[in-house]
Design an enzyme around this catalytic site. Structure first.
Site, PDB file in Angstrom:
ATOM      1  N   THR A  21       0.864  -1.170   0.000  1.00 59.32           N
ATOM      2  CA  THR A  21       0.000   0.000   0.000  1.00 59.32           C
ATOM      3  C   THR A  21       0.904   1.225   0.000  1.00 59.32           C
ATOM      4  OG1 THR A  21      -1.406   1.356   1.451  1.00 59.32           O
ATOM      5  CG2 THR A  21      -0.169  -0.395   2.492  1.00 59.32           C
ATOM      6  N   CYS A  41      -1.178   5.234  -5.748  1.00 62.91           N
ATOM      7  CA  CYS A  41      -2.029   4.334  -4.977  1.00 62.91           C
ATOM      8  C   CYS A  41      -1.988   3.019  -5.728  1.00 62.91           C
ATOM      9  CB  CYS A  41      -3.458   4.874  -4.881  1.00 62.91           C
ATOM     10  SG  CYS A  41      -4.595   3.734  -4.065  1.00 62.91           S
TER      11      CYS A  41
END
Length: 231
Positions: free
Chosen positions: A83, A196
């Site tokens: 992440t 992202c």
């Protein structure tokens, strides 16, 4: 190949991309039936998102550090956090590890500067775009980061959490991301960081007018290099 520990679940869609990319790299490098040597700890993202919303970053850091320790105790020789946003608590994680931790922003900055580019735009969650835990590392590498305006940041964040993290890929959202990327290029960006891990579901080099740096691919590629190194 060293055992790569993946601390994931943030989101599940992101973790699936990491596993797929690392397994593809193993097949490309070794052929046959080879796959990556992985140890995966996938968390319940709803719990982590609640901490994000509550601004409980210290609690989130403690939770992720504890899970990273579990990966190391189980034999992981290298840890990756699957992440971008949760690299906000990277320092809490690395303080508890004795094995290498590969920071996604550092790997990305190295890829952008290595390509001779200096002014990347960043599309990511609002946390990653608006706080400095990520952009400061890019700037420390000599990069002049271009950010979307406030309205675009809000729309990007909404699409990530309401759609991409749930494996929903909508054509209207693809078009919205393409339009945001075009505006960033108009503002002088010479490249685009998909900051992202799910953004690559909507954008890539085929629909963006500048070089694209997909952080998921970059992170995985660098992790595989480290896993195969003698160090």
């Amino acid at each position: 190949m060293k055992l790569i520990g993946i601390l994931g679940g943030m989101s599940a869609a992101s973790t699936a991309l990491y596993q797929a990319r690392l397994n593809t790299l193993a097949r490309e490098r070794f052929g046959g039936l080879h796959s990556a040597n992985l140890l995966v700890r996938s968390l319940d993202f709803a719990e982590i998102e609640a901490m994000q919303i509550a601004d409980d970053w210290s609690g989130a850091g403690e939770r992720l550090a504890r899970e990273a320790e579990r990966l190391e105790a189980a034999g992981a020789e290298l840890i990756v956090l699957a992440t971008n946003t949760m690299h906000k608590v990277a320092d809490a994680i690395t303080a508890r590890l004795s094995v290498p931790f590969l920071h996604i922003a550092d790997a990305t900055a190295h890829a952008v500067t290595g390509a001779g580019l200096l002014r990347p735009a960043l599309i990511a969650t609002a946390y990653t775009m608006e706080q400095d835990f990520y952009t400061s590392r890019l700037r420390a590498a000599g990069l002049d980061v271009v950010l979307p305006d406030k309205g675009d940041r809000q729309e990007i964040h909404r699409i990530i959490f309401e759609e991409l993290c749930r494996d929903e890929v909508r054509e209207a959202s693809r078009q919205a991301f393409e339009a945001i990327a075009a505006r960033l290029i108009e503002d002088g960006a010479d490249s685009l960081i998909l900051g992202c891990t799910e953004v690559g579901l909507l954008l890539d080099e085929t629909n963006v007018g500048v070089p694209v740096f997909d952080t998921t691919r970059i992170h995985c590629d660098r992790a595989m290099d480290m896993a195969l190194s003698g160090n």
